[in-house]
Design a protein around this motif. Sequence first.
Motif, PDB file in Angstrom:
ATOM      1  N   LEU A  58       0.848  -1.382   0.049  1.00 47.25           N
ATOM      2  CA  LEU A  58       0.013   0.070   0.152  1.00 47.25           C
ATOM      3  C   LEU A  58       0.874   1.323  -0.160  1.00 47.25           C
ATOM      4  O   LEU A  58       0.692   2.197  -0.598  1.00 47.25           O
ATOM      5  CB  LEU A  58      -1.003  -0.035   1.151  1.00 47.25           C
ATOM      6  N   GLY A  59       1.811   0.959   0.793  1.00 50.93           N
ATOM      7  CA  GLY A  59       2.751   2.514   0.842  1.00 50.93           C
ATOM      8  C   GLY A  59       3.649   2.841  -0.587  1.00 50.93           C
ATOM      9  O   GLY A  59       3.744   3.997  -1.051  1.00 50.93           O
ATOM     10  N   ARG A  60       3.874   1.596  -1.147  1.00 47.88           N
ATOM     11  CA  ARG A  60       4.539   1.734  -2.441  1.00 47.88           C
ATOM     12  C   ARG A  60       3.790   2.216  -3.737  1.00 47.88           C
ATOM     13  O   ARG A  60       3.826   3.266  -4.134  1.00 47.88           O
ATOM     14  CB  ARG A  60       5.263   0.583  -3.005  1.00 47.88           C
ATOM     15  N   ARG A  61       2.366   1.728  -3.603  1.00 45.76           N
ATOM     16  CA  ARG A  61       1.329   2.365  -4.588  1.00 45.76           C
ATOM     17  C   ARG A  61       0.910   3.842  -4.232  1.00 45.76           C
ATOM     18  O   ARG A  61       0.942   4.624  -5.058  1.00 45.76           O
ATOM     19  CB  ARG A  61       0.140   1.427  -4.233  1.00 45.76           C
ATOM     20  N   ALA A  62       0.729   4.033  -2.865  1.00 45.66           N
ATOM     21  CA  ALA A  62       0.566   5.464  -2.547  1.00 45.66           C
ATOM     22  C   ALA A  62       1.425   6.637  -3.111  1.00 45.66           C
ATOM     23  O   ALA A  62       1.412   7.449  -3.610  1.00 45.66           O
ATOM     24  CB  ALA A  62       0.200   5.503  -1.111  1.00 45.66           C
ATOM     25  N   ALA A  63       2.954   6.055  -2.623  1.00 44.56           N
ATOM     26  CA  ALA A  63       4.019   7.052  -3.012  1.00 44.56           C
ATOM     27  C   ALA A  63       4.218   7.041  -4.498  1.00 44.56           C
ATOM     28  O   ALA A  63       4.363   8.207  -5.218  1.00 44.56           O
ATOM     29  CB  ALA A  63       5.305   6.190  -2.439  1.00 44.56           C
ATOM     30  N   ALA A  64       4.001   5.919  -5.373  1.00 54.90           N
ATOM     31  CA  ALA A  64       4.325   5.877  -6.814  1.00 54.90           C
ATOM     32  C   ALA A  64       3.037   7.000  -7.502  1.00 54.90           C
ATOM     33  O   ALA A  64       3.391   7.732  -8.321  1.00 54.90           O
ATOM     34  CB  ALA A  64       4.186   4.693  -7.399  1.00 54.90           C
ATOM     35  N   LYS A  65       1.676   6.888  -6.829  1.00 55.82           N
ATOM     36  CA  LYS A  65       0.667   7.685  -7.317  1.00 55.82           C
ATOM     37  C   LYS A  65       0.964   9.188  -7.008  1.00 55.82           C
ATOM     38  O   LYS A  65       0.820  10.014  -7.827  1.00 55.82           O
ATOM     39  CB  LYS A  65      -0.550   7.278  -6.642  1.00 55.82           C
ATOM     40  N   GLY A  93       4.272   5.140 -12.340  1.00 50.90           N
ATOM     41  CA  GLY A  93       3.369   4.835 -11.349  1.00 50.90           C
ATOM     42  C   GLY A  93       2.209   5.182 -11.315  1.00 50.90           C
ATOM     43  O   GLY A  93       1.397   4.924 -10.144  1.00 50.90           O
ATOM     44  N   ALA A  94       1.620   6.092 -12.189  1.00 54.52           N
ATOM     45  CA  ALA A  94       0.208   6.170 -12.453  1.00 54.52           C
ATOM     46  C   ALA A  94      -0.460   5.301 -12.315  1.00 54.52           C
ATOM     47  O   ALA A  94      -1.577   4.973 -11.817  1.00 54.52           O
ATOM     48  CB  ALA A  94       0.112   7.343 -13.764  1.00 54.52           C
ATOM     49  N   ILE A  95      -0.136   3.970 -13.288  1.00 55.15           N
ATOM     50  CA  ILE A  95      -0.930   2.734 -13.393  1.00 55.15           C
ATOM     51  C   ILE A  95      -0.365   1.885 -12.075  1.00 55.15           C
ATOM     52  O   ILE A  95       0.679   1.586 -11.775  1.00 55.15           O
ATOM     53  CB  ILE A  95      -0.584   1.958 -14.459  1.00 55.15           C
ATOM     54  N   GLY A  96      -1.232   1.510 -11.473  1.00 54.61           N
ATOM     55  CA  GLY A  96      -1.003   0.857  -9.951  1.00 54.61           C
ATOM     56  C   GLY A  96      -0.698  -0.472  -9.967  1.00 54.61           C
ATOM     57  O   GLY A  96      -0.108  -1.158  -9.326  1.00 54.61           O
TER      58      GLY A  96
END
Length: 494
Positions: free
Chosen positions: A207-214, A383-386
């Motif tokens: 979850l942290g990686r996804r939030a940061a990439a976004k 990172g826009a695409i999760g």
Amino acid sequence: MSGTPVRAGDAVLDLAGRVVDLVSRLAGTAAQAEVTVVRAESALTRFANSAIHQNVAASSVNVRLRVHLAGRTAAGSGNAVTADGLRALVERVLTAARFTPPDPAWPGLTPAAPVASAPEWDPATAHAGPDQRAALVRAFVDAAGGLVTAGYCRTGHRVTAFANSAGHSAQGQAAEAAMDGIARAGGADGTARQHADRVADLDGAGLGRRAAAKARAAAHPVELPPGRYPVVLEPAAVADLLQNLAWYGFNGRRYAERQSFAVPGTAQFDRAVTLVDDPLAVSGLPFDLEGTPTRALTLVDAGTTRAVAHDRRSAAELGVASTGHAWAGGATFGPIPRNLRLTPAGTAGATDSSGAPLAGGHGVVDPEPPAAALVTGGPATDGAIGDPDTAALVSRMERGLLVSDLWYTRVLDPLSLVVTGLTRNGLWLVEDGRVTRAVRDLRFTESYPRALAPGSVLELGRRSVRLPDRTDGVWWEGPSLRLASWNFTGGASG
């Protein structure tokens, strides 16, 4: 039997039975009573500025009593479970029943009926401590790679029992866990959420990686003019669709009042859409607030509306059976589906209900997207695409928008379910199947049924994501969606 431990469910069921007996002693057998007792334990770990700032835990027992006496109905609740406290609750509700207006639409009590066993629940989640939640927060913060983060991790456990004076009783337990976090890069935010019935299944680092990439991918957004755009909605945005469809469309009270778009037996949605409310698919209770057994309820089957949710009152008004959707707020808002899943698959291989292949390319995305689908426009949009599931949908969009999340949504017209709101936590332009740049948030005004109407749903992803609601025991689940059109009506400021 001496030496046999008293289970939590047995204790609350005994308490519910005692209240029913007390009503009978004080008001006589003419009084109809139903009682729900909930023993809830919840714990929450909050973090902000990338550090935990609050750990809270609560344990409570709530007794809810509804009485129908001499043609009048009243309800009340309390958390004092001593003999004096229970008597005070019963006397208060009986007094209210004598002064409330007559209730000619009283549907009667749920008769005695078998109730299925509750699904398996996870004791480790029920008894999770602050150290386990802190470890998940630490994983989220570390995975964000130095971005400022905030959010929460919560765990909960409910033991519920029901009894009424018609001789019906039931009991069950449920546990759940959820995490919701945000990462910020400059003025851009990215979020990630997850709901699970086991705390061990929460993925703090993921979850942290996804939030940061976004967040990083949402930097330096450009302005786009309003208008209708094809869109890919990620699961968080889909969850808002499901929530509003549940509250305003598949609500039996609104349907009875002719304030719902739902027309059972009519193909109101694209054939790719199947909506099922299923509290027993994960850890949940096998009965509702009125003691009616719960079950999976198919609301939309391959595009055709099949049902709406009912409690006993809305069902009696229409001459049908309750679907087991009575809840604590139902007297005000009506019965709603609260565990709604968009099935990511006209899955029988993208066929319609007759077994024929879906035409026009509608249906489920390929299980593996082409490699090009994972390529974005460069560092600004990495990172826009999760996930690969969403990437596959994006790869087949010639020009449109990728929408992470919707928020501040408000219904303008309940009958057609026209909703206005804003995009949030990431919006990107897609050109020739690739994310090319971040876009400033836009306001939309859209009829949710129209957006999902026949011919409007181009593809569903294969991977469903279950997302938490603000209320315990409520969740929304669905895959990413590629839609033909979404009506953007202005910038975020107007």
